[in-house]
Design a protein around this motif. Structure first.
Motif, PDB file in Angstrom:
ATOM      1  N   LYS A  43       3.230  14.040   3.017  1.00  0.00           N
ATOM      2  CA  LYS A  43       2.671  13.504   1.725  1.00  0.00           C
ATOM      3  C   LYS A  43       2.580  12.106   1.793  1.00  0.00           C
ATOM      4  CE  LYS A  43       7.177  12.843  -0.499  1.00  0.00           C
ATOM      5  NZ  LYS A  43       7.898  12.990  -1.860  1.00  0.00           N
ATOM      6  N   ILE A  44       2.007  11.617   0.823  1.00  0.00           N
ATOM      7  CA  ILE A  44       1.784  10.084   0.640  1.00  0.00           C
ATOM      8  C   ILE A  44       2.485   9.723  -0.530  1.00  0.00           C
ATOM      9  CG2 ILE A  44       0.001   8.311   0.196  1.00  0.00           C
ATOM     10  CD1 ILE A  44      -1.956  10.064   1.562  1.00  0.00           C
ATOM     11  N   THR A  66       0.926  -1.175  -0.033  1.00  0.00           N
ATOM     12  CA  THR A  66      -0.105   0.120  -0.011  1.00  0.00           C
ATOM     13  C   THR A  66       0.803   1.257   0.027  1.00  0.00           C
ATOM     14  OG1 THR A  66      -0.310  -0.274   2.471  1.00  0.00           O
ATOM     15  CG2 THR A  66      -2.010  -1.299   1.264  1.00  0.00           C
ATOM     16  N   SER A  67       0.141   2.480   0.058  1.00  0.00           N
ATOM     17  CA  SER A  67       1.074   3.732  -0.154  1.00  0.00           C
ATOM     18  C   SER A  67       1.759   4.028   1.457  1.00  0.00           C
ATOM     19  CB  SER A  67       0.216   4.632  -0.131  1.00  0.00           C
ATOM     20  OG  SER A  67      -1.117   4.748   0.757  1.00  0.00           O
ATOM     21  N   ASN A  68       2.535   4.793   1.428  1.00  0.00           N
ATOM     22  CA  ASN A  68       3.488   4.823   2.540  1.00  0.00           C
ATOM     23  C   ASN A  68       3.530   6.362   2.852  1.00  0.00           C
ATOM     24  OD1 ASN A  68       5.634   4.744   4.316  1.00  0.00           O
ATOM     25  ND2 ASN A  68       7.217   5.136   3.062  1.00  0.00           N
ATOM     26  N   ASN A  69       3.396   6.623   4.087  1.00  0.00           N
ATOM     27  CA  ASN A  69       3.578   8.357   4.582  1.00  0.00           C
ATOM     28  C   ASN A  69       5.101   8.644   4.561  1.00  0.00           C
ATOM     29  OD1 ASN A  69       0.718   8.182   4.999  1.00  0.00           O
ATOM     30  ND2 ASN A  69       0.949   7.304   6.970  1.00  0.00           N
ATOM     31  N   GLY A  70       5.110  10.026   4.181  1.00  0.00           N
ATOM     32  CA  GLY A  70       6.387  10.662   4.269  1.00  0.00           C
ATOM     33  C   GLY A  70       6.239  12.012   4.351  1.00  0.00           C
ATOM     34  N   TYR A  71       7.570  12.734   4.358  1.00  0.00           N
ATOM     35  CA  TYR A  71       7.617  13.929   4.671  1.00  0.00           C
ATOM     36  C   TYR A  71       8.129  14.718   3.188  1.00  0.00           C
ATOM     37  CZ  TYR A  71       6.652  14.012   9.490  1.00  0.00           C
ATOM     38  OH  TYR A  71       6.181  13.925  10.724  1.00  0.00           O
ATOM     39  N   LYS A  72       7.535  15.634   2.995  1.00  0.00           N
ATOM     40  CA  LYS A  72       8.246  16.581   1.740  1.00  0.00           C
ATOM     41  C   LYS A  72       9.114  17.849   2.418  1.00  0.00           C
ATOM     42  CE  LYS A  72       6.793  19.549  -1.966  1.00  0.00           C
ATOM     43  NZ  LYS A  72       5.595  20.163  -2.658  1.00  0.00           N
ATOM     44  N   ILE A  73      10.157  17.827   2.261  1.00  0.00           N
ATOM     45  CA  ILE A  73      11.148  18.858   2.983  1.00  0.00           C
ATOM     46  C   ILE A  73      11.383  20.059   1.858  1.00  0.00           C
ATOM     47  CG2 ILE A  73      13.276  19.211   4.446  1.00  0.00           C
ATOM     48  CD1 ILE A  73      13.008  16.281   5.131  1.00  0.00           C
ATOM     49  N   SER A  74      11.163  21.262   2.344  1.00  0.00           N
ATOM     50  CA  SER A  74      11.495  22.457   1.285  1.00  0.00           C
ATOM     51  C   SER A  74      13.031  22.734   1.578  1.00  0.00           C
ATOM     52  CB  SER A  74      10.645  23.601   1.412  1.00  0.00           C
ATOM     53  OG  SER A  74      10.757  23.811   3.038  1.00  0.00           O
ATOM     54  N   HIS A  75      13.205  23.780   0.869  1.00  0.00           N
ATOM     55  CA  HIS A  75      14.781  24.087   0.961  1.00  0.00           C
ATOM     56  C   HIS A  75      15.063  24.810   2.309  1.00  0.00           C
ATOM     57  CE1 HIS A  75      18.637  25.908  -0.360  1.00  0.00           C
ATOM     58  NE2 HIS A  75      18.160  27.045  -0.030  1.00  0.00           N
ATOM     59  N   SER A  76      13.918  25.561   2.855  1.00  0.00           N
ATOM     60  CA  SER A  76      13.925  26.039   4.281  1.00  0.00           C
ATOM     61  C   SER A  76      13.884  25.152   5.465  1.00  0.00           C
ATOM     62  CB  SER A  76      13.097  27.246   4.470  1.00  0.00           C
ATOM     63  OG  SER A  76      11.859  26.685   4.249  1.00  0.00           O
ATOM     64  N   HIS A  77      13.828  23.837   4.968  1.00  0.00           N
ATOM     65  CA  HIS A  77      13.663  22.732   5.933  1.00  0.00           C
ATOM     66  C   HIS A  77      12.139  22.583   6.605  1.00  0.00           C
ATOM     67  CE1 HIS A  77      15.761  19.097   7.203  1.00  0.00           C
ATOM     68  NE2 HIS A  77      15.296  19.270   8.429  1.00  0.00           N
TER      69      HIS A  77
END
Length: 64
Positions: A27-28, A11-22
């Motif tokens: 996100k999925i 199934t899908s996984n949970n994660g983080y989208k990290i911007s340039h400013s951290h």
């Protein structure tokens, strides 16, 4: 319909989208599902299943 592989049950996984400013935003990460026609030895006919690409690579291991 649930985004799940019919052979490996991934199934899908949970994660983080990290911007340039951290800054972290959730996100999925969806799996790469493909619709594939596969010959079934048990049913002696073609069946249409939704499987992930990792399962397509090792399809000969699964006895459908």
């Amino acid at each position: 319909m649930v985004k799940k592989c019919m052979l490996t049950y991934k199934t899908s996984n949970n994660g983080y989208k990290i911007s340039h400013s951290h800054i972290r935003t959730k996100k999925i990460q969806n799996i790469n599902l493909q619709t594939k026609k596969v010959w079934s030895h048990k049913q002696k006919r073609w069946i249409k299943i939704k499987i992930c690409t990792k399962a397509i690579k090792s399809l000969y291991k699964f006895k459908i």
